[in-house]
Design a protein around this motif. Sequence first.
Motif, PDB file in Angstrom:
ATOM      1  N   PHE A  42     -12.314   1.495  -0.677  1.00 15.17           N
ATOM      2  CA  PHE A  42     -11.581   0.756  -1.721  1.00 15.17           C
ATOM      3  C   PHE A  42     -12.430  -0.449  -2.127  1.00 15.17           C
ATOM      4  O   PHE A  42     -13.356  -0.835  -1.418  1.00 15.17           O
ATOM      5  CB  PHE A  42     -10.206   0.284  -1.228  1.00 15.17           C
ATOM      6  N   TYR A  43     -12.086  -1.017  -3.310  1.00 15.11           N
ATOM      7  CA  TYR A  43     -12.756  -2.259  -3.708  1.00 15.11           C
ATOM      8  C   TYR A  43     -12.367  -3.357  -2.734  1.00 15.11           C
ATOM      9  O   TYR A  43     -11.250  -3.387  -2.227  1.00 15.11           O
ATOM     10  CB  TYR A  43     -12.314  -2.684  -5.114  1.00 15.11           C
ATOM     11  N   GLY A 229       0.181   1.078 -10.887  1.00 13.59           N
ATOM     12  CA  GLY A 229       0.063   0.677  -9.490  1.00 13.59           C
ATOM     13  C   GLY A 229       1.042  -0.387  -9.054  1.00 13.59           C
ATOM     14  O   GLY A 229       1.692  -1.051  -9.865  1.00 13.59           O
ATOM     15  N   VAL A 230       1.098  -0.510  -7.742  1.00  7.74           N
ATOM     16  CA  VAL A 230       1.890  -1.561  -7.108  1.00  7.74           C
ATOM     17  C   VAL A 230       0.936  -2.469  -6.352  1.00  7.74           C
ATOM     18  O   VAL A 230       0.081  -2.000  -5.607  1.00  7.74           O
ATOM     19  CB  VAL A 230       2.909  -0.944  -6.121  1.00  7.74           C
ATOM     20  N   ALA A 261      -2.425  -1.465  -4.292  1.00  7.12           N
ATOM     21  CA  ALA A 261      -3.465  -2.475  -4.052  1.00  7.12           C
ATOM     22  C   ALA A 261      -2.888  -3.531  -3.113  1.00  7.12           C
ATOM     23  O   ALA A 261      -1.716  -3.887  -3.218  1.00  7.12           O
ATOM     24  CB  ALA A 261      -3.885  -3.117  -5.368  1.00  7.12           C
ATOM     25  N   ILE A 262      -3.699  -3.959  -2.165  1.00  3.02           N
ATOM     26  CA  ILE A 262      -3.301  -5.100  -1.332  1.00  3.02           C
ATOM     27  C   ILE A 262      -3.930  -6.291  -2.045  1.00  3.02           C
ATOM     28  O   ILE A 262      -5.156  -6.433  -2.079  1.00  3.02           O
ATOM     29  CB  ILE A 262      -3.838  -4.962   0.112  1.00  3.02           C
ATOM     30  N   THR A 263      -3.071  -7.112  -2.673  1.00  2.00           N
ATOM     31  CA  THR A 263      -3.609  -8.013  -3.686  1.00  2.00           C
ATOM     32  C   THR A 263      -3.878  -9.443  -3.249  1.00  2.00           C
ATOM     33  O   THR A 263      -4.707 -10.109  -3.837  1.00  2.00           O
ATOM     34  CB  THR A 263      -2.645  -8.073  -4.880  1.00  2.00           C
ATOM     35  N   SER A 325      -6.326   1.332  -3.746  1.00  2.00           N
ATOM     36  CA  SER A 325      -7.401   1.153  -4.718  1.00  2.00           C
ATOM     37  C   SER A 325      -8.258  -0.071  -4.416  1.00  2.00           C
ATOM     38  O   SER A 325      -9.453  -0.084  -4.677  1.00  2.00           O
ATOM     39  CB  SER A 325      -6.801   1.010  -6.119  1.00  2.00           C
ATOM     40  N   ARG A 326      -7.622  -1.108  -3.875  1.00  6.60           N
ATOM     41  CA  ARG A 326      -8.336  -2.391  -3.755  1.00  6.60           C
ATOM     42  C   ARG A 326      -7.665  -3.244  -2.696  1.00  6.60           C
ATOM     43  O   ARG A 326      -6.444  -3.230  -2.562  1.00  6.60           O
ATOM     44  CB  ARG A 326      -8.269  -3.097  -5.127  1.00  6.60           C
TER      45      ARG A 326
END
Length: 374
Positions: A42-43, A229-230, A261-263, A325-326
């Motif tokens: 993931f990014y 996405g979430v 995404a873990i933001t 994703s990120r």
Amino acid sequence: MKTLKTFLVITTILILMFSCKQTNMVKPSTFISLKNNFQDDFYIGAAINENQILEKDSVVTALISKEFNSITAENIMKSMYIHPAKDSFAFNLTDKYVAFGEKHGMYIHGHTLIWHSQLAAWFADIKDSTEMVLAMEKHIKTIVDKYKGKIDSWDVVNEALNEDGTLRKSAFLESVGEDYLAFAFKWASDTDSKADLYYNDYNMTNLNKRNGAIKMIEKIQDKGIKIDGVGMQGHWNLKTPSIKDIEESIIAYSKLGLKVAITELDITVLPNPKDLVGAEVSQGFEGSEKMNPYAKGLPDSIQTKLAQRYRDIFKLFLKHKDKISRVTFWGVSDGQSWLNGWPIKGRTNYPLVFDRELKPKQAYDSIMALTSKN
Ligand code: XIL
């Protein structure tokens, strides 16, 4: 004497040869980085602040470009900064933010279009539904269009939910009603159909809030409107949320057909004021040693606990890398983290994987060790 000289020369040559060989075997240090370590997964992102965007410190810039392949604007894209008056946008800093990402070949995330907090005062004052619809539409379309093809993904709506899963009473909900959510995603996708569009919130691992989020997202999907996405903000601590709750949430959101995404990842090591005084945050704790126990440094035992927690969390992320994703840290290094000032001002927190001297911490090593790449 001559023999000694010859011996010394030969020994020096041998040492040099040996050390060169060793150096060849070790990967150059520029290769060892978070972004390279997780490049197949993931990014790896960081939220960056104004000084970092303006590249005020070349050492910090070098660290960001070496370690991360994605950026999020920590503050400058929030409405009070980017849209300070009804008829004027301030794109000076946001242009520089996007240029920073392009220069370093990064995945650029936009944070955030519709949020009740750090909301421009003129926006918050609107009561009339038609006026609010027009203001939101102009806000979203102008900003998304400005960075069309440059910003890869957007937090279209941030923190629209209460803890019980109902909709938060924001200026948007009060004036427009719940349709503001679907409208926001529609205006964003109509303007840039290629950008990934996210709903972002904290405590997305809590069951009631998770169920509320799922219901809210399904309503948007049922209308045929694009949501991609979430974003699960990762403002977590050493114990909670549990790995089980994080895992169940990643799976639940992914089942909606969305990217996860873990933001906003940061792990506080400081006591939460709520633990001491029920639900009330007492200002009386400010500056007290009890609430700021590591002002002089983090004990090894806590450093290790933090490293273990980061390891457990990243192990889970790797297990679900097909859904994620990120992963974005909320900041680059401990000294810069917002958690030194929130929820109590003036504390010394250690939530990230780079310390105040920009050196990688034990937590950094613990997540790097999870892949076979180094
Ligand atoms: C925070 C910033 O880090 C601070 O500098 C600012 O003072 C307040 O906002 N959820 C979000 C982020 O979505 O935008 C917030 O960022 C942290 C909580």
